[in-house]
Design a protein around this motif. Structure first.
Motif, PDB file in Angstrom:
ATOM      1  N   PHE A 399       0.798  -1.225   0.000  1.00 15.98           N
ATOM      2  CA  PHE A 399       0.000   0.000   0.000  1.00 15.98           C
ATOM      3  C   PHE A 399       0.834   1.281   0.000  1.00 15.98           C
ATOM      4  O   PHE A 399       0.379   2.340   0.405  1.00 15.98           O
ATOM      5  CB  PHE A 399      -1.030  -0.011   1.148  1.00 15.98           C
ATOM      6  CG  PHE A 399      -2.124  -1.001   0.872  1.00 15.98           C
ATOM      7  CD1 PHE A 399      -3.262  -0.623   0.200  1.00 15.98           C
ATOM      8  CD2 PHE A 399      -1.978  -2.330   1.248  1.00 15.98           C
ATOM      9  CE1 PHE A 399      -4.253  -1.535  -0.112  1.00 15.98           C
ATOM     10  CE2 PHE A 399      -2.961  -3.261   0.941  1.00 15.98           C
ATOM     11  CZ  PHE A 399      -4.108  -2.864   0.260  1.00 15.98           C
ATOM     12  N   ILE A 410      -4.418   4.156   1.720  1.00 13.09           N
ATOM     13  CA  ILE A 410      -5.194   3.010   2.183  1.00 13.09           C
ATOM     14  C   ILE A 410      -6.685   3.300   2.107  1.00 13.09           C
ATOM     15  O   ILE A 410      -7.120   4.430   1.891  1.00 13.09           O
ATOM     16  CB  ILE A 410      -4.821   2.638   3.643  1.00 13.09           C
ATOM     17  CG1 ILE A 410      -5.132   3.801   4.588  1.00 13.09           C
ATOM     18  CG2 ILE A 410      -3.346   2.260   3.738  1.00 13.09           C
ATOM     19  CD1 ILE A 410      -4.917   3.463   6.063  1.00 13.09           C
ATOM     20  N   THR A 436      -6.395  -2.723   5.252  1.00  6.90           N
ATOM     21  CA  THR A 436      -5.330  -1.987   4.554  1.00  6.90           C
ATOM     22  C   THR A 436      -4.552  -1.112   5.532  1.00  6.90           C
ATOM     23  O   THR A 436      -3.344  -0.915   5.359  1.00  6.90           O
ATOM     24  CB  THR A 436      -5.897  -1.120   3.418  1.00  6.90           C
ATOM     25  OG1 THR A 436      -6.744  -0.083   3.945  1.00  6.90           O
ATOM     26  CG2 THR A 436      -6.682  -1.949   2.416  1.00  6.90           C
ATOM     27  N   PHE A 452      -0.550  -8.986   0.089  1.00  6.21           N
ATOM     28  CA  PHE A 452      -1.829  -8.662   0.733  1.00  6.21           C
ATOM     29  C   PHE A 452      -2.879  -9.632   0.212  1.00  6.21           C
ATOM     30  O   PHE A 452      -3.373  -9.501  -0.902  1.00  6.21           O
ATOM     31  CB  PHE A 452      -2.214  -7.216   0.422  1.00  6.21           C
ATOM     32  CG  PHE A 452      -3.448  -6.751   1.147  1.00  6.21           C
ATOM     33  CD1 PHE A 452      -3.391  -6.397   2.486  1.00  6.21           C
ATOM     34  CD2 PHE A 452      -4.660  -6.662   0.484  1.00  6.21           C
ATOM     35  CE1 PHE A 452      -4.529  -5.955   3.159  1.00  6.21           C
ATOM     36  CE2 PHE A 452      -5.804  -6.222   1.142  1.00  6.21           C
ATOM     37  CZ  PHE A 452      -5.735  -5.869   2.484  1.00  6.21           C
TER      38      PHE A 452
END
Length: 543
Positions: A399, A410, A436, A452
């Protein structure tokens, strides 16, 4: 510490959970993974769902049956939001075949373990600062996770709202909430974590602060300049306006902040039934309809054939439309709003909504639910930032904003690679924003890039029915239904080719929580198997 007998070890099989009573009618959750028995608190730290009714994977992950929060039973730590705190864990000893659980009575009673500072960061190193712009789901969670991970620098949480971070999804679930009832944490919590709050320091509607990645500074609306080592942009989104005549009249509302919520409540709730017109037939619009149906004469205007058609498909959308119609809600679908007319009594207040086909709908109150737009306009001409067509920002696996060092984006504004379908997506779910935020905090504190792999999960209350949804179907070829649409007790599987990309359900918990784990593990049955009647609950969650 007190030790209690919690049953027989031979009665708990690998991959099983069991809720047992210990002490003075208190409960713990026993679970067995990899041949090892673990004991934790038994309720989800989000809204208190019994975890024993959720899903449990061989990796030791227990998934809440209501909203998909996930915890590691080995550590009690949150794996997926929206769990607010970690679970408490208790020492387990096996003597002969008896399970003994050693508990701290206070920990047993609380059932939750809030984040704490691993180090005392005061006095602060003024060169080691994380500035977080935005105190919604992602920003607030990132601040907490930084401290939980042992970050010892200064954390500054900047908010456009003047109040402490709130549980925003509740704003569309019921009337009658005071600000205290939906505040996530008390002021003392942030003080104990040495999180500096700057509330109400940017424009209430949009973020107009200035970011300079070269000098690593953020300048707030009031002129205050903040120096950062790492920056997390978590500005979220703001309601989309519609460019029609009369949109600026009084009693036209959007729902995003607590002030919006109170304005709508004050306008709708009263002794006399008002005429409430909702422009928009997706989740915010229909949730407002749900909480208003018994208090107002509700009309819903939508551009689709049925509510939720784009997300849930026509068959499921029809079910929810009928559910609302049974409560007296009127629908005007495949309709376009031409304008809003003023009241004949007071020209500053709404009186009616006019559609393109000439239909006029009487209105005392209007709520616009036409979607949201990423709150990134303030970055439009900022060197280093490239906004996508919808205003989102492309990010890397951790991110980080593409092309910038030490800057993260995010939540609602982040456009990221979704591992399950290999698409680049922007997702607006509350729990996903929290996930996030944790990912960015992990990246800052560990300096590692971790893939992720989170399955989106959201929920919606529609009158008496709770909808659960996992996965993400930006498009789908077919909707396969198991159960009964007439009884509103079903699971819907969204297929793209022979691959299931999303699952929705009503009144069949914990099927969506189980399916979210199957998606994460890459073990979901094919669309063909689902069409042939395979129940996903029969598919093991073994990695």
């Amino acid at each position: 510490m007190v030790e209690y007998n919690a049953g027989k070890a031979s009665e708990l099989k690998d991959g099983q959970m069991k809720e047992v009573t210990v002490g003075n009618n208190s409960k713990v959750l026993l679970s067995k993974a990899g041949g090892q028995i673990y004991a934790t608190s038994h309720k989800c730290t989000h809204y208190g769902a019994p975890l024993v009714k959720g899903a449990f994977s061989s990796e030791g992950r227990v998934i809440c049956p209501w909203h998909g929060a996930c915890f590691d039973v080995k550590t009690g730590d949150i794996e997926d939001s929206p769990g607010l705190d970690n679970l408490q864990t208790f020492k387990v000893t096996i003597k002969d075949d008896d399970i003994y659980v050693e508990v701290d009575e206070a920990a047993l009673k609380s059932g939750r373990r809030p984040p704490k500072c691993k180090v005392n960061p005061s006095p602060f190193n003024e060169d080691d600062v994380v500035v977080i712009i935005g105190s919604g789901a992602g920003g607030n969670t990132a601040a907490e996770k930084l401290r939980e991970n042992g970050y010892g620098g200064k954390i500054i949480l900047v908010s456009r709202e003047s109040y402490l971070p709130i549980d925003r999804p509740k704003l569309s679930k019921s009337f009658g909430f005071s600000i205290d009832k939906i505040t996530l944490r008390k002021k003392e919590f942030y003080d104990d974590l040495f999180i500096t709050l700057k509330l109400g320091t940017v424009n209430i509607l949009l973020f107009y602060c200035k970011v300079d990645p070269t000098s690593k500074t953020v300048t707030l609306d009031n002129g205050e300049k903040l120096k950062y080592a790492s920056l997390i942009i978590a500005t979220g989104a703001h309601p989309r306006t519609i460019p029609i005549p009369g949109i600026d009249l009084k009693n036209v509302y959007y729902l995003r902040t607590y002030d919006d919520y109170k304005n709508i409540e004050n306008a709708v709730v009263g002794d006399e039934k008002k005429n409430l017109v909702i422009i928009g037939s997706s989740f915010i619009g229909l949730e407002v309809s749900s909480i208003s149906a018994k208090k107002a004469n509700v009309s819903v205007i939508g551009m689709e054939k049925v509510p939720f058609e784009r997300v849930l498909g026509e068959k499921i959308g029809t079910v929810f439309q009928k559910l609302h119609e049974n409560e007296g809600v009127k629908f005007y679908m495949q309709a376009v709003v031409k304008g809003i007319e003023p009241s004949e009594i007071d020209s500053s207040i709404v009186g009616a909504v006019t559609l393109q086909d000439g239909t006029k709908i009487k209105a005392d109150v209007i709520v616009v639910g036409a979607g949201v737009v990423p709150s990134t306009e303030f970055l439009k001409n900022t060197p280093g930032f490239t906004l996508e067509r919808d205003g989102s920002i492309k990010v890397t696996e951790d991110f980080k904003v593409e092309g910038l060092e030490d800057v993260y984006a995010i939540g609602d504004i982040a456009r990221f690679h979704y591992f399950e379908t290999s698409e680049t997506l922007r997702i607006e779910h509350w729990s996903f924003a929290e996930n996030t935020g944790r990912a960015a905090a992990d990246a800052i504190t560990t300096k590692k890039i971790t893939p992720f792999k989170r399955i989106p999960y959201f929920w919606s209350n529609q009158l008496s029915k709770g909808l659960r949804y996992c996965g993400y179907a930006s498009s789908f070829d077919d909707v396969i239904v198991q159960g009964s649409l007439e009884e509103i007790k079903f699971a819907a599987f969204y297929a793209r080719g022979d691959k299931i990309v999303a699952v929705a359900s009503v009144s069949l918990d914990p099927i969506v929580s189980h399916c979210s784990e199957l998606l994460r593990l890459g073990k979901f049955p094919t669309a063909t198997e689902i069409r042939n009647g395979l129940d996903p609950l029969t598919v093991s969650l073994t990695a």
